[in-house]
Design a protein around this motif. Structure first.
Motif, PDB file in Angstrom:
ATOM      1  N   VAL A 286       0.801  -0.989  -0.016  1.00 17.67           N
ATOM      2  CA  VAL A 286       0.110  -0.231  -0.030  1.00 17.67           C
ATOM      3  C   VAL A 286       0.777   1.213  -0.027  1.00 17.67           C
ATOM      4  N   MET A 287       1.741   1.228   0.771  1.00 13.27           N
ATOM      5  CA  MET A 287       2.868   2.396   1.143  1.00 13.27           C
ATOM      6  C   MET A 287       3.504   2.687  -0.395  1.00 13.27           C
ATOM      7  N   VAL A 288       3.883   1.577  -1.150  1.00 17.20           N
ATOM      8  CA  VAL A 288       4.598   1.938  -2.294  1.00 17.20           C
ATOM      9  C   VAL A 288       3.790   2.463  -3.514  1.00 17.20           C
ATOM     10  N   SER A 289       2.492   2.002  -3.354  1.00 21.02           N
ATOM     11  CA  SER A 289       1.396   2.363  -4.454  1.00 21.02           C
ATOM     12  C   SER A 289       1.074   3.901  -4.254  1.00 21.02           C
ATOM     13  N   LEU A 290       1.259   4.290  -2.980  1.00 25.75           N
ATOM     14  CA  LEU A 290       1.044   5.593  -2.709  1.00 25.75           C
ATOM     15  C   LEU A 290       2.287   6.595  -2.955  1.00 25.75           C
ATOM     16  N   LEU A 291       3.397   6.019  -2.853  1.00 22.76           N
ATOM     17  CA  LEU A 291       4.723   6.705  -3.421  1.00 22.76           C
ATOM     18  C   LEU A 291       4.462   6.857  -4.808  1.00 22.76           C
ATOM     19  N   GLU A 292       4.194   5.903  -5.561  1.00 22.67           N
ATOM     20  CA  GLU A 292       4.161   6.161  -7.119  1.00 22.67           C
ATOM     21  C   GLU A 292       3.047   7.309  -7.706  1.00 22.67           C
ATOM     22  N   LYS A 293       2.245   7.526  -6.810  1.00 20.48           N
ATOM     23  CA  LYS A 293       1.334   8.527  -7.159  1.00 20.48           C
ATOM     24  C   LYS A 293       1.899  10.077  -6.640  1.00 20.48           C
ATOM     25  N   ILE A 294       2.936  10.117  -5.769  1.00 22.71           N
ATOM     26  CA  ILE A 294       3.309  11.423  -5.137  1.00 22.71           C
ATOM     27  C   ILE A 294       4.683  11.707  -5.985  1.00 22.71           C
ATOM     28  N   GLU A 295       4.694  12.736  -6.601  1.00 20.78           N
ATOM     29  CA  GLU A 295       6.207  13.101  -7.238  1.00 20.78           C
ATOM     30  C   GLU A 295       7.036  13.558  -6.172  1.00 20.78           C
ATOM     31  N   ASN A 296       6.772  14.605  -5.434  1.00 23.58           N
ATOM     32  CA  ASN A 296       7.650  15.134  -4.527  1.00 23.58           C
ATOM     33  C   ASN A 296       7.144  14.688  -3.037  1.00 23.58           C
ATOM     34  N   ILE A 297       7.843  13.455  -2.578  1.00 22.85           N
ATOM     35  CA  ILE A 297       7.306  13.197  -1.275  1.00 22.85           C
ATOM     36  C   ILE A 297       7.565  13.863  -0.083  1.00 22.85           C
ATOM     37  N   SER A 298       6.509  13.906   0.836  1.00 22.80           N
ATOM     38  CA  SER A 298       7.048  14.496   1.960  1.00 22.80           C
ATOM     39  C   SER A 298       6.349  13.566   3.201  1.00 22.80           C
ATOM     40  N   PHE A 299       7.026  13.547   4.063  1.00 22.23           N
ATOM     41  CA  PHE A 299       6.784  12.707   5.467  1.00 22.23           C
ATOM     42  C   PHE A 299       5.170  12.943   5.908  1.00 22.23           C
ATOM     43  N   GLU A 300       4.871  14.227   6.101  1.00 19.82           N
ATOM     44  CA  GLU A 300       3.465  14.542   6.524  1.00 19.82           C
ATOM     45  C   GLU A 300       2.464  14.107   5.412  1.00 19.82           C
ATOM     46  N   GLU A 301       2.487  14.346   4.174  1.00 23.99           N
ATOM     47  CA  GLU A 301       1.436  14.019   3.377  1.00 23.99           C
ATOM     48  C   GLU A 301       1.414  12.613   3.195  1.00 23.99           C
ATOM     49  N   LEU A 302       2.282  11.754   3.393  1.00 26.23           N
ATOM     50  CA  LEU A 302       2.342  10.182   3.148  1.00 26.23           C
ATOM     51  C   LEU A 302       1.798   9.703   4.377  1.00 26.23           C
ATOM     52  N   TYR A 303       2.249  10.279   5.518  1.00 24.27           N
ATOM     53  CA  TYR A 303       1.451   9.770   6.757  1.00 24.27           C
ATOM     54  C   TYR A 303       0.127   9.867   6.722  1.00 24.27           C
ATOM     55  N   ASN A 304      -0.493  11.191   6.299  1.00 22.17           N
ATOM     56  CA  ASN A 304      -2.018  11.293   6.238  1.00 22.17           C
ATOM     57  C   ASN A 304      -2.478  10.413   5.256  1.00 22.17           C
ATOM     58  N   ASN A 305      -1.886  10.230   4.166  1.00 16.98           N
ATOM     59  CA  ASN A 305      -2.523   9.141   3.239  1.00 16.98           C
ATOM     60  C   ASN A 305      -2.426   7.718   3.813  1.00 16.98           C
ATOM     61  N   LEU A 306      -1.488   7.403   4.823  1.00 13.15           N
ATOM     62  CA  LEU A 306      -1.407   6.149   5.200  1.00 13.15           C
ATOM     63  C   LEU A 306      -2.882   6.241   6.225  1.00 13.15           C
ATOM     64  N   LYS A 307      -3.049   7.075   7.000  1.00 10.15           N
ATOM     65  CA  LYS A 307      -3.890   7.110   7.775  1.00 10.15           C
ATOM     66  C   LYS A 307      -5.387   6.773   7.286  1.00 10.15           C
ATOM     67  N   ILE A 308      -5.434   7.780   6.300  1.00  6.97           N
ATOM     68  CA  ILE A 308      -6.601   7.534   5.496  1.00  6.97           C
ATOM     69  C   ILE A 308      -7.099   5.929   4.917  1.00  6.97           C
ATOM     70  N   GLU A 309      -6.054   5.351   4.542  1.00  9.51           N
ATOM     71  CA  GLU A 309      -5.929   3.831   3.938  1.00  9.51           C
ATOM     72  C   GLU A 309      -6.261   2.966   5.086  1.00  9.51           C
ATOM     73  N   TYR A 310      -5.690   3.133   6.150  1.00  7.78           N
ATOM     74  CA  TYR A 310      -5.812   2.416   7.426  1.00  7.78           C
ATOM     75  C   TYR A 310      -7.076   2.493   7.892  1.00  7.78           C
ATOM     76  N   SER A 311      -7.932   3.366   8.129  1.00  4.22           N
ATOM     77  CA  SER A 311      -9.214   3.669   8.477  1.00  4.22           C
ATOM     78  C   SER A 311     -10.078   2.726   7.514  1.00  4.22           C
ATOM     79  N   LEU A 312      -9.667   2.629   6.422  1.00  7.78           N
ATOM     80  CA  LEU A 312     -10.755   1.906   5.388  1.00  7.78           C
ATOM     81  C   LEU A 312     -10.147   0.455   5.574  1.00  7.78           C
ATOM     82  N   ALA A 313      -9.231   0.015   6.383  1.00  6.78           N
ATOM     83  CA  ALA A 313      -8.768  -1.386   6.181  1.00  6.78           C
ATOM     84  C   ALA A 313      -9.717  -2.277   6.962  1.00  6.78           C
ATOM     85  N   LYS A 314     -10.170  -3.388   6.513  1.00  4.61           N
ATOM     86  CA  LYS A 314     -11.160  -4.475   7.134  1.00  4.61           C
ATOM     87  C   LYS A 314     -10.077  -5.679   7.771  1.00  4.61           C
TER      88      LYS A 314
END
Length: 308
Positions: A280-308
């Protein structure tokens, strides 16, 4: 161009040492050693030297400016990228120190975490190398015709990088660490992967770790060997420094996210809707050109909230 002429040329151009030329031209010390062994310098490098000396008459008469630019473009691209490497290295080392402070407590550099548990970065490296090798079809009795999982191999190299940086920081400080690593980051990642060679080069990381851990290699010289061998592994595995840095930010962020969501307590969910969190993390990285710790962390938080 033969190696003797190469040495004379860089001296005439004002480079005091070969190391000075390495930093300028974006090649590695291993490249220089291979040129010396073969007594032959690549055409692109000899062309660069001729251009720097202003010897236009040595250039092919049928070459236009565009042809020269195209020939030197890969080198120029590396040089441009290399200018940002010290900053990227400093960012990674500072993030690693912050993560270690958070998970292991202050003074983890003394080799013990906040729970009194011994820290052994060398063993960590050895174990991660095993996981890297498991991502290749090395077994003679099983899946002998399968392809290596290159995405996971790159992730395992990043895991090794986490532990190698931690080991370096245990022995020295951030500025010195950046200085030790900087010149090794300039390389062209291989396009054609030799799996057998990749496994052998990865195993050498284990040999170095075990040699230091058992007292058969001095720690500081071991660090230099480690750094050189690690980036050799990246090169032969097709992992560029730029993607290594991006994956590192991603994995560092994921590690922090895991800690914040019950990883130590055992309540963290590693599979998100039947997909491992690494994927999941790698797939998010591929969509973000200039990576930042904060942006990725927030995206992980969203994906994790939807995890079953």
């Amino acid at each position: 161009m033969i190696y003797k002429d190469f040495k004379e040329s860089i001296k005439n151009l004002g480079f005091l040492t070969i190391e000075d030329f390495i930093k300028y031209a974006g090649v590695t010390s291993d490249d220089i050693l291979s040129w010396e062994t073969k007594n032959e310098v690549p055409y692109t490098i000899s062309l660069l030297l001729h251009i720097l000396k202003g010897e236009k008459e040595v250039l092919p008469t049928n070459w236009g400016l565009q042809s020269i630019v195209e020939e030197c473009l890969p080198l120029a691209t590396l040089l441009e990228e290399a200018s940002s490497f010290p900053h990227k290295l400093e960012e990674m080392f500072l993030l690693q120190k912050k993560l270690n402070d958070s998970t292991n407590g202050k003074n983890w550099e003394l080799g013990v975490n906040k729970f009194g548990k011994e820290i052994n970065w060398l063993r960590c490296i050895h174990m991660e190398v095993s996981e890297l090798i498991e991502s290749t079809p090395w077994k003679h009795w099983k899946n002998i015709n399968s392809d290596p999982d290159m995405n996971n191999i790159h992730v395992e190299l990043v895991d090794i990088w986490h532990f190698l940086m931690s080991y370096i920081l245990q022995e020295t400080n951030v500025p010195k660490a950046v200085s030790l690593v900087n010149t090794h980051c300039i390389y062209e990642a291989s396009q054609d992967i030799d799996v057998k060679a990749m496994v052998k080069e990865a195993e050498k990381l284990s040999y170095i770790a075990l040699a230091i851990d058992t007292g058969n290699m001095p720690s500081f010289s071991g660090i230099e060997r480690f750094i050189d061998q690690f980036f050799r592994c990246c090169k032969i595995s097709g992992l560029s420094f730029t993607w290594l840095q991006k994956l590192y930010i991603g994995k560092n962020c994921l590690n922090q996210f895991r800690q914040d969501n019950g990883y130590k307590e055992g309540s963290y969910k590693k599979m998100w809707n039947h997909i491992e969190d690494n994927v999941v993390m790698v797939s998010l990285l591929e969509k973000i050109e200039n990576i930042s710790f904060e942006e990725l962390y927030n995206n992980l938080k969203i994906e994790y909230s939807l995890a079953k």
